[in-house]
Motif scaffolding. Sequence first.
Motif, PDB file in Angstrom:
ATOM      1  N   TYR A 364       0.814  -1.223   0.000  1.00  0.00           N
ATOM      2  CA  TYR A 364       0.000   0.000   0.000  1.00  0.00           C
ATOM      3  C   TYR A 364       0.848   1.273   0.000  1.00  0.00           C
ATOM      4  N   PRO A 365       1.914   1.347   0.856  1.00  0.00           N
ATOM      5  CA  PRO A 365       2.739   2.558   0.781  1.00  0.00           C
ATOM      6  C   PRO A 365       3.353   2.749  -0.604  1.00  0.00           C
ATOM      7  N   ARG A 366       3.694   1.643  -1.266  1.00  0.00           N
ATOM      8  CA  ARG A 366       4.298   1.783  -2.604  1.00  0.00           C
ATOM      9  C   ARG A 366       3.265   2.280  -3.612  1.00  0.00           C
ATOM     10  N   VAL A 367       2.016   1.864  -3.430  1.00  0.00           N
ATOM     11  CA  VAL A 367       0.964   2.386  -4.316  1.00  0.00           C
ATOM     12  C   VAL A 367       0.825   3.888  -4.088  1.00  0.00           C
ATOM     13  N   MET A 368       0.818   4.288  -2.815  1.00  0.00           N
ATOM     14  CA  MET A 368       0.694   5.724  -2.511  1.00  0.00           C
ATOM     15  C   MET A 368       1.851   6.507  -3.144  1.00  0.00           C
ATOM     16  N   LEU A 369       3.068   5.932  -3.054  1.00  0.00           N
ATOM     17  CA  LEU A 369       4.234   6.641  -3.590  1.00  0.00           C
ATOM     18  C   LEU A 369       4.186   6.764  -5.116  1.00  0.00           C
ATOM     19  N   ALA A 370       3.405   5.889  -5.755  1.00  0.00           N
ATOM     20  CA  ALA A 370       3.304   5.944  -7.227  1.00  0.00           C
ATOM     21  C   ALA A 370       2.304   6.999  -7.684  1.00  0.00           C
ATOM     22  N   THR A 371       1.626   7.632  -6.725  1.00  0.00           N
ATOM     23  CA  THR A 371       0.653   8.669  -7.082  1.00  0.00           C
ATOM     24  C   THR A 371       1.267  10.030  -6.734  1.00  0.00           C
ATOM     25  N   PRO A 372       0.737  11.121  -7.273  1.00  0.00           N
ATOM     26  CA  PRO A 372       1.252  12.440  -6.872  1.00  0.00           C
ATOM     27  C   PRO A 372       1.008  12.633  -5.377  1.00  0.00           C
ATOM     28  N   MET A 373       2.103  12.693  -4.598  1.00  0.00           N
ATOM     29  CA  MET A 373       1.997  12.589  -3.137  1.00  0.00           C
ATOM     30  C   MET A 373       1.145  13.688  -2.503  1.00  0.00           C
ATOM     31  N   ALA A 374       1.372  14.938  -2.930  1.00  0.00           N
ATOM     32  CA  ALA A 374       0.653  16.041  -2.281  1.00  0.00           C
ATOM     33  C   ALA A 374      -0.849  15.869  -2.518  1.00  0.00           C
ATOM     34  N   GLU A 375      -1.177  15.518  -3.766  1.00  0.00           N
ATOM     35  CA  GLU A 375      -2.588  15.353  -4.139  1.00  0.00           C
ATOM     36  C   GLU A 375      -3.233  14.211  -3.345  1.00  0.00           C
ATOM     37  N   MET A 376      -2.521  13.084  -3.245  1.00  0.00           N
ATOM     38  CA  MET A 376      -3.123  11.936  -2.567  1.00  0.00           C
ATOM     39  C   MET A 376      -3.154  12.139  -1.061  1.00  0.00           C
ATOM     40  N   THR A 377      -2.142  12.817  -0.510  1.00  0.00           N
ATOM     41  CA  THR A 377      -2.170  13.075   0.930  1.00  0.00           C
ATOM     42  C   THR A 377      -3.391  13.935   1.252  1.00  0.00           C
ATOM     43  N   ALA A 378      -3.637  14.937   0.410  1.00  0.00           N
ATOM     44  CA  ALA A 378      -4.817  15.782   0.625  1.00  0.00           C
ATOM     45  C   ALA A 378      -6.089  14.938   0.517  1.00  0.00           C
ATOM     46  N   ALA A 379      -6.113  14.007  -0.446  1.00  0.00           N
ATOM     47  CA  ALA A 379      -7.307  13.163  -0.617  1.00  0.00           C
ATOM     48  C   ALA A 379      -7.510  12.274   0.606  1.00  0.00           C
ATOM     49  N   VAL A 380      -6.407  11.759   1.157  1.00  0.00           N
ATOM     50  CA  VAL A 380      -6.508  10.890   2.341  1.00  0.00           C
ATOM     51  C   VAL A 380      -7.084  11.685   3.511  1.00  0.00           C
ATOM     52  N   VAL A 381      -6.571  12.891   3.703  1.00  0.00           N
ATOM     53  CA  VAL A 381      -7.035  13.701   4.837  1.00  0.00           C
ATOM     54  C   VAL A 381      -8.505  14.076   4.638  1.00  0.00           C
ATOM     55  N   ARG A 382      -8.831  14.488   3.414  1.00  0.00           N
ATOM     56  CA  ARG A 382     -10.194  14.956   3.147  1.00  0.00           C
ATOM     57  C   ARG A 382     -11.223  13.845   3.335  1.00  0.00           C
ATOM     58  N   SER A 383     -10.850  12.606   2.989  1.00  0.00           N
ATOM     59  CA  SER A 383     -11.840  11.520   3.021  1.00  0.00           C
ATOM     60  C   SER A 383     -11.731  10.696   4.302  1.00  0.00           C
ATOM     61  N   ARG A 384     -11.148  11.273   5.366  1.00  0.00           N
ATOM     62  CA  ARG A 384     -10.866  10.470   6.564  1.00  0.00           C
ATOM     63  C   ARG A 384     -12.128   9.874   7.185  1.00  0.00           C
ATOM     64  N   ALA A 385     -13.272  10.559   7.019  1.00  0.00           N
ATOM     65  CA  ALA A 385     -14.503  10.034   7.625  1.00  0.00           C
ATOM     66  C   ALA A 385     -14.933   8.724   6.961  1.00  0.00           C
ATOM     67  N   LEU A 386     -14.399   8.442   5.770  1.00  0.00           N
ATOM     68  CA  LEU A 386     -14.854   7.252   5.037  1.00  0.00           C
ATOM     69  C   LEU A 386     -13.992   6.017   5.292  1.00  0.00           C
ATOM     70  N   TRP A 387     -12.757   6.201   5.802  1.00  0.00           N
ATOM     71  CA  TRP A 387     -11.777   5.112   5.737  1.00  0.00           C
ATOM     72  C   TRP A 387     -12.240   3.784   6.304  1.00  0.00           C
ATOM     73  N   LEU A 388     -12.219   3.712   7.637  1.00  0.00           N
ATOM     74  CA  LEU A 388     -12.338   2.398   8.267  1.00  0.00           C
ATOM     75  C   LEU A 388     -13.693   2.232   8.932  1.00  0.00           C
TER      76      LEU A 388
END
Length: 392
Positions: A364-388
């Motif tokens: 999973y970390p390698r998948v994240m690193l293959a994406t534009p990091m700033a964009e995906m980090t923002a997406a992770v933070v923004r969608s935190r209510a959906l994760w688990l």
Amino acid sequence: MRADYVIAGAGCAGLSLAVQIALQARRRGVPCPRVVLIEPRARHARDRTWCYWRFVDHPFAAAVRHRWTRWRVADAGRSLVRGTTRHPYEHVPSDVFYDMALGTLAEFPEIELRRGCAVRAIREAADACEVVTDGEVVQARLVFDGRPAPAPAPGGDEVDLLQHFVGWEVEAPAPVFDPEVPTLMDFTVDQSRGIHFMYVLPFAPTRALVETTYISPASLPDATYEDDLRGYLRDRYGLTAPEVRWRERGAIPMTSRPASLRSGPRVIHLGLRGGLAKGSTGYAFQAIQRTSELLARELLERPGAPPRVPAPRPAAAVAMDRVLLAHLQRTPGRGPPLLVDLFERLPPDLLCRFLSDHAGPLDYPRVMLATPMAEMTAAVVRSRALWLRPAT
Ligand SMILES: Cc1cc2nc3c(=O)[nH]c(=O)nc-3n(C[C@H](O)[C@H](O)[C@H](O)COP(=O)(O)OP(=O)(O)OC[C@H]3O[C@@H](n4cnc5c(N)ncnc54)[C@H](O)[C@@H]3O)c2cc1C
């Protein structure tokens, strides 16, 4: 009438479970439980095409008609061919699958398939269920419900996208397709109506299934899909009057909603209704095969006990898909480059594991690193209510 189990819906999941119960009972040398499958269709005809990267063994291996070890993806600036021999991309036509499943079930008198008959209601009591069909009421210890799920009520923060597509199997007058390399996603098409790509399964140099696929909130008028297909066949392959041999269409929910495993202790959900479609791809065939095997084993090893329903998908995969879906819904224009980036930057085996819900914790970390990091980090933070959020 009474049965041990009723299976509502003899589609992919219902038939797969019935076949697993029958074959596992035979292998163990124990009596096959009495199973009634209830299906509104009068006959099973070819209605879809399953493909997947092979990870699990299943009883329908002989239904695989094509197997590719290389594939192509493309966007405006890139056309990449990638592949692996470890996880070939396999193709199972639904008519071959249905024939195999029905042929196997016909060997077991304990398993009855009622076609032309719909389930109207399922009533659960403390020690049994009643299944109300068009003609009668069937009593069973457990019911496996593989009917299409009702559409969810819109609202909240949930992502509810649809992968909707129309495909034509075409015959060309001269060889134009490369039978060695299917096209999984060609994004070099109009993106104004949502994330849009073409999908090409080349069965022979003159024959292919060509699909126009959208990821967006709602289906489109038929004429849009047809114009897409005509335009692509003309521009990409020079086919101005393609002979269309067969058509398929589909609309698979791509949702962040938690899977619904059961509607009561004795009513267990199967297939798409049970949350087995991968959120970010809509693929479900292999998850259905794996879950059917586990469920059948549970029924035969602990007959009479309330079955433990296997988790439909790994929690990390579900969380990652929710982040991706939320990002695609919010910024659909970023979808094509982001998805092609994954094919460009990740080793093919790793990408196949990720796309097939077989990724390990280090993937999973390698998948994240293959994406534009700033964009995906923002997406992770923004969608935190959906994760688990666990399946229910
Ligand atoms: C066109 C298409 C292509 C797809 N391609 C792929 C692919 O390439 N790879 C992949 O992994 N996944 C793919 N999928 C997704 C998924 O694998 C399939 O949708 C799969 O068929 C899901 O299995 P299921 O048993 O949940 O649903 P289905 O196979 O649709 O079965 C549901 C069954 O319920 C029956 N039913 C409906 N109403 C009632 C009722 N009232 N009572 C009783 N029965 C009822 C239906 O007739 C049907 O037989 C595709 C889906 C579609 C539609």
